[in-house]
Design a protein around this motif. Structure first.
Motif, PDB file in Angstrom:
ATOM      1  N   UNK A  87       0.819  -1.215   0.000  1.00  0.00           N
ATOM      2  CA  UNK A  87       0.000   0.000   0.000  1.00  0.00           C
ATOM      3  C   UNK A  87       0.854   1.267   0.000  1.00  0.00           C
ATOM      4  N   UNK A  88       1.985   1.233   0.714  1.00  0.00           N
ATOM      5  CA  UNK A  88       2.825   2.421   0.795  1.00  0.00           C
ATOM      6  C   UNK A  88       3.429   2.793  -0.557  1.00  0.00           C
ATOM      7  N   UNK A  89       3.461   1.851  -1.498  1.00  0.00           N
ATOM      8  CA  UNK A  89       4.022   2.109  -2.823  1.00  0.00           C
ATOM      9  C   UNK A  89       2.948   2.275  -3.891  1.00  0.00           C
ATOM     10  N   UNK A  90       1.686   2.122  -3.501  1.00  0.00           N
ATOM     11  CA  UNK A  90       0.607   2.230  -4.487  1.00  0.00           C
ATOM     12  C   UNK A  90       0.582   3.604  -5.143  1.00  0.00           C
ATOM     13  N   UNK A  91       0.879   4.640  -4.359  1.00  0.00           N
ATOM     14  CA  UNK A  91       0.870   5.987  -4.906  1.00  0.00           C
ATOM     15  C   UNK A  91       1.900   6.172  -6.004  1.00  0.00           C
ATOM     16  N   UNK A  92       3.057   5.526  -5.855  1.00  0.00           N
ATOM     17  CA  UNK A  92       4.097   5.635  -6.879  1.00  0.00           C
ATOM     18  C   UNK A  92       3.650   4.980  -8.177  1.00  0.00           C
ATOM     19  N   UNK A  93       2.906   3.893  -8.063  1.00  0.00           N
ATOM     20  CA  UNK A  93       2.409   3.199  -9.255  1.00  0.00           C
ATOM     21  C   UNK A  93       1.268   3.985  -9.903  1.00  0.00           C
ATOM     22  N   UNK A  94       0.416   4.567  -9.075  1.00  0.00           N
ATOM     23  CA  UNK A  94      -0.709   5.345  -9.599  1.00  0.00           C
ATOM     24  C   UNK A  94      -0.240   6.642 -10.251  1.00  0.00           C
ATOM     25  N   UNK A  95       0.693   7.329  -9.586  1.00  0.00           N
ATOM     26  CA  UNK A  95       1.103   8.649 -10.041  1.00  0.00           C
ATOM     27  C   UNK A  95       0.070   9.692  -9.634  1.00  0.00           C
ATOM     28  N   UNK A  96       0.449  10.951  -9.661  1.00  0.00           N
ATOM     29  CA  UNK A  96      -0.461  12.024  -9.271  1.00  0.00           C
ATOM     30  C   UNK A  96      -1.663  12.056 -10.205  1.00  0.00           C
ATOM     31  N   UNK A 108       1.518   0.496 -23.448  1.00  0.00           N
ATOM     32  CA  UNK A 108       1.471  -0.942 -23.711  1.00  0.00           C
ATOM     33  C   UNK A 108       0.125  -1.429 -24.243  1.00  0.00           C
ATOM     34  N   UNK A 109      -0.912  -0.610 -24.116  1.00  0.00           N
ATOM     35  CA  UNK A 109      -2.213  -0.978 -24.663  1.00  0.00           C
ATOM     36  C   UNK A 109      -3.025  -1.938 -23.823  1.00  0.00           C
ATOM     37  N   UNK A 110      -2.582  -2.188 -22.594  1.00  0.00           N
ATOM     38  CA  UNK A 110      -3.308  -3.104 -21.704  1.00  0.00           C
ATOM     39  C   UNK A 110      -4.211  -2.315 -20.751  1.00  0.00           C
ATOM     40  N   UNK A 111      -5.213  -2.983 -20.233  1.00  0.00           N
ATOM     41  CA  UNK A 111      -6.012  -2.404 -19.167  1.00  0.00           C
ATOM     42  C   UNK A 111      -5.236  -2.581 -17.865  1.00  0.00           C
ATOM     43  N   UNK A 112      -5.004  -1.492 -17.142  1.00  0.00           N
ATOM     44  CA  UNK A 112      -4.258  -1.539 -15.884  1.00  0.00           C
ATOM     45  C   UNK A 112      -5.105  -0.857 -14.814  1.00  0.00           C
ATOM     46  N   UNK A 113      -5.355  -1.570 -13.721  1.00  0.00           N
ATOM     47  CA  UNK A 113      -6.246  -1.048 -12.690  1.00  0.00           C
ATOM     48  C   UNK A 113      -5.684  -1.356 -11.302  1.00  0.00           C
ATOM     49  N   UNK A 114      -5.569  -0.321 -10.482  1.00  0.00           N
ATOM     50  CA  UNK A 114      -5.230  -0.510  -9.080  1.00  0.00           C
ATOM     51  C   UNK A 114      -6.525  -0.560  -8.289  1.00  0.00           C
ATOM     52  N   UNK A 115      -6.822  -1.675  -7.665  1.00  0.00           N
ATOM     53  CA  UNK A 115      -8.066  -1.786  -6.907  1.00  0.00           C
ATOM     54  C   UNK A 115      -8.023  -0.885  -5.677  1.00  0.00           C
ATOM     55  N   UNK A 116      -9.174  -0.345  -5.343  1.00  0.00           N
ATOM     56  CA  UNK A 116      -9.270   0.721  -4.347  1.00  0.00           C
ATOM     57  C   UNK A 116      -8.835   0.290  -2.954  1.00  0.00           C
ATOM     58  N   UNK A 117      -9.328  -0.850  -2.487  1.00  0.00           N
ATOM     59  CA  UNK A 117      -9.101  -1.255  -1.105  1.00  0.00           C
ATOM     60  C   UNK A 117      -7.975  -2.270  -0.990  1.00  0.00           C
TER      61      UNK A 117
END
Length: 210
Positions: A87-96, A108-117
């Motif tokens: 979780x502490x690194x999720x922000x880095x993956x999401x970006x601002x 890359x053309x893929x669907x990429x999703x960070x789940x909320x919880x």
């Protein structure tokens, strides 16, 4: 680490662990691969592949194990990888404002999703990478790009890793956490804040990738 569906455990591990042994021999003697023997429940079908090796080895591993590891959505040709992200690194993956995820999708053309919880009783969230079967190269490249982001943002403390067998089915109710529990709620809003869950499993340090 990666989560995958219980139905795939035999194909991932192989008879007497043969598939994991072969995968390790084909990528690097220094690679560490393990699927903890967590019992599945009627609703929770999550299993975990624990991986510790260099990024190029992760890339080769995913290509080799993809047919076993990825999950096909029922009645569709879509395949997916589920990467567990602290979780502490999720922000880095999401970006601002989600800009990093947007760039990954565009590149890359893929669907990429960070789940909320975050997953129950853990400090991890599911990053889901989806694509058609013929997009295996793009899907693997997406995962590697995310791992490079994580590699550049090392954790400074221990965190609680997702352990499916300690979770009750009701622990997934009202969560938008992804994974293969039939009771979790699919995300319907763009919010990205993690829910607060009280941990009750031991704190362990994640093995480093790379």
């Amino acid at each position: 680490d990666f989560s995958f569906h219980q139905e795939s455990v035999g194909r991932v591990i192989g008879r007497n662990g043969e598939n994991l042994k072969n995968a390790r021999q084909n990528i690097s003697d220094k690679a560490h691969l393990r699927v903890p023997d967590f019992p599945a429940t009627a609703n929770n079908k999550d299993r975990i592949l624990m991986v510790s090796c260099e990024l190029p080895d992760v890339q080769r591993l995913l290509h080799k194990l993809a047919p076993a590891l990825w999950h096909a959505s029922e009645g569709a040709s879509i395949r997916e990888f589920n990467l567990l992200v602290p979780c502490d690194l999720a922000g880095a993956v999401l970006g601002k404002g989600g800009i990093t995820l947007k760039e990954l999708r565009e590149e890359f053309g893929c669907k990429v999703k960070m789940h909320k919880d975050k997953l129950p009783y853990s400090d991890e969230r599911v990053l889901e990478v989806q694509g058609r079967e013929e997009m295996i190269d793009a899907m693997v490249e997406t995962v590697i790009a995310v791992l490079k982001i994580l590699q550049d943002k090392p954790l400074e403390h221990d965190y609680i890793r997702y352990t499916p067998f300690v979770c009750r089915d009701e622990d997934y109710l009202n969560l938008q956490c992804g994974g293969y529990n039939k009771l979790y709620v699919e995300a319907t809003s763009p919010g990205e804040e993690a829910a607060s869950v009280s941990p009750h499993v031991p704190i362990t340090r994640s093995p480093e990738i790379g």
